[in-house]
Design a protein around this motif. Structure first.
Motif, short mmCIF file in Angstrom:
data_model
loop_
_atom_site.label_atom_id
_atom_site.label_comp_id
_atom_site.label_asym_id
_atom_site.label_seq_id
_atom_site.Cartn_x
_atom_site.Cartn_y
_atom_site.Cartn_z
N ILE A 82 0.84 -1.20 0.00
CA ILE A 82 0.00 0.00 0.00
C ILE A 82 0.87 1.25 0.00
O ILE A 82 0.58 2.22 -0.70
CB ILE A 82 -0.97 -0.01 1.20
N SER A 83 1.94 1.23 0.75
CA SER A 83 2.87 2.37 0.76
C SER A 83 3.47 2.61 -0.63
O SER A 83 3.57 3.75 -1.08
CB SER A 83 3.98 2.12 1.79
N ILE A 84 3.85 1.54 -1.29
CA ILE A 84 4.38 1.65 -2.66
C ILE A 84 3.31 2.21 -3.59
O ILE A 84 3.57 3.10 -4.41
CB ILE A 84 4.90 0.28 -3.15
N TRP A 85 2.07 1.71 -3.48
CA TRP A 85 0.94 2.18 -4.28
C TRP A 85 0.74 3.69 -4.09
O TRP A 85 0.59 4.44 -5.04
CB TRP A 85 -0.31 1.40 -3.92
N LYS A 86 0.76 4.15 -2.84
CA LYS A 86 0.57 5.57 -2.55
C LYS A 86 1.68 6.41 -3.18
O LYS A 86 1.42 7.48 -3.74
CB LYS A 86 0.52 5.81 -1.05
N ASP A 87 2.92 5.95 -3.07
CA ASP A 87 4.05 6.67 -3.66
C ASP A 87 3.88 6.80 -5.18
O ASP A 87 4.11 7.87 -5.76
CB ASP A 87 5.38 5.99 -3.34
N ILE A 88 3.49 5.71 -5.82
CA ILE A 88 3.29 5.73 -7.28
C ILE A 88 2.16 6.69 -7.63
O ILE A 88 2.28 7.49 -8.57
CB ILE A 88 2.98 4.31 -7.81
N CYS A 89 1.07 6.66 -6.89
CA CYS A 89 -0.07 7.55 -7.16
C CYS A 89 0.32 9.01 -7.03
O CYS A 89 -0.02 9.84 -7.90
CB CYS A 89 -1.24 7.24 -6.23
N ARG A 90 1.01 9.35 -5.96
CA ARG A 90 1.45 10.76 -5.79
C ARG A 90 2.35 11.19 -6.94
O ARG A 90 2.22 12.30 -7.46
CB ARG A 90 2.18 10.92 -4.46
N LYS A 91 3.25 10.31 -7.34
CA LYS A 91 4.16 10.63 -8.45
C LYS A 91 3.36 10.87 -9.73
O LYS A 91 3.61 11.82 -10.47
CB LYS A 91 5.15 9.47 -8.64
N LYS A 92 2.37 10.01 -10.02
CA LYS A 92 1.58 10.14 -11.24
C LYS A 92 0.70 11.39 -11.21
O LYS A 92 0.50 12.04 -12.24
CB LYS A 92 0.72 8.89 -11.47
N ILE A 93 0.17 11.75 -10.05
CA ILE A 93 -0.61 12.98 -9.93
C ILE A 93 0.27 14.18 -10.25
O ILE A 93 -0.13 15.07 -11.01
CB ILE A 93 -1.24 13.10 -8.53
N ASN A 94 1.48 14.21 -9.70
CA ASN A 94 2.40 15.31 -9.99
C ASN A 94 2.82 15.33 -11.45
O ASN A 94 2.92 16.40 -12.06
CB ASN A 94 3.63 15.23 -9.08
N GLU A 95 3.04 14.16 -12.04
CA GLU A 95 3.37 14.08 -13.46
C GLU A 95 2.23 14.62 -14.32
O GLU A 95 2.46 15.33 -15.31
CB GLU A 95 3.69 12.65 -13.87
N ALA A 96 1.00 14.29 -13.97
CA ALA A 96 -0.16 14.78 -14.72
C ALA A 96 -0.25 16.30 -14.66
O ALA A 96 -0.49 16.97 -15.67
CB ALA A 96 -1.45 14.14 -14.20
N TYR A 97 -0.04 16.85 -13.48
CA TYR A 97 -0.06 18.30 -13.32
C TYR A 97 1.04 18.95 -14.17
O TYR A 97 0.78 19.90 -14.92
CB TYR A 97 0.12 18.68 -11.85
N ASP A 98 2.25 18.43 -14.06
CA ASP A 98 3.38 18.99 -14.82
C ASP A 98 3.12 18.90 -16.33
O ASP A 98 3.39 19.85 -17.07
CB ASP A 98 4.68 18.26 -14.47
N TYR A 100 0.23 18.82 -17.87
CA TYR A 100 -0.82 19.78 -18.20
C TYR A 100 -0.25 21.20 -18.26
O TYR A 100 -0.52 21.95 -19.21
CB TYR A 100 -1.96 19.72 -17.19
N ILE A 101 0.54 21.58 -17.30
CA ILE A 101 1.14 22.93 -17.28
C ILE A 101 2.03 23.12 -18.50
O ILE A 101 1.97 24.19 -19.15
CB ILE A 101 1.92 23.17 -15.96
N ARG A 102 2.82 22.11 -18.85
CA ARG A 102 3.65 22.23 -20.06
C ARG A 102 2.77 22.43 -21.28
O ARG A 102 3.09 23.21 -22.18
CB ARG A 102 4.53 20.98 -20.22
N TYR A 103 1.65 21.72 -21.34
CA TYR A 103 0.73 21.81 -22.48
C TYR A 103 0.15 23.22 -22.62
O TYR A 103 0.15 23.79 -23.70
CB TYR A 103 -0.40 20.79 -22.32
#
Length: 106
Positions: A82-98, A100-103
């Motif tokens: 679950i800890s690994i899952w949470k880390d991956i999710c946070r990373k993907k949320i930040n990647e999505a934001y970045d 979108y901002i680049r776009y």
């Protein structure tokens, strides 16, 4: 004032056609359900979701939560996974934001 988001799984025990529901008898989930005696809910931990304009997650394609085939065979490792899952999710949320901002800035 403090603002946070609350993600819950909602259930409606109403019967189509009955009168007096805050949803105007549509049995459509939304914020109005919080005022309805036919509404019940459950927590949904370790889940990420994309909601619509009303804050409702409509499609199975718009959310994923830890569970099912993601569960480890060794239950003692569940917290670690679950800890690994949470880390991956946070990373993907930040990647999505970045992304979108680049776009929008290009």
């Amino acid at each position: 004032m403090k603002m946070q988001h609350l993600l819950i799984e909602g259930y409606c025990d109403g019967k189509d056609g009955e009168k007096g529901y805050p949803c105007q008898n549509t049995l459509t989930l939304g914020l109005h359900c919080l005022e309805c005696p036919q509404f019940s809910y459950s927590k949904c931990p370790n889940e990420i979701a994309l909601s619509n304009d009303d804050g409702v997650v409509k499609s199975q394609e718009d959310f994923i939560g830890f569970g099912g085939e993601m569960e480890p065979e060794d239950i003692e490792k569940r917290d670690e996974y679950i800890s690994i899952w949470k880390d991956i999710c946070r990373k993907k949320i930040n990647e999505a934001y970045d992304e979108y901002i680049r776009y929008i800035l290009s």
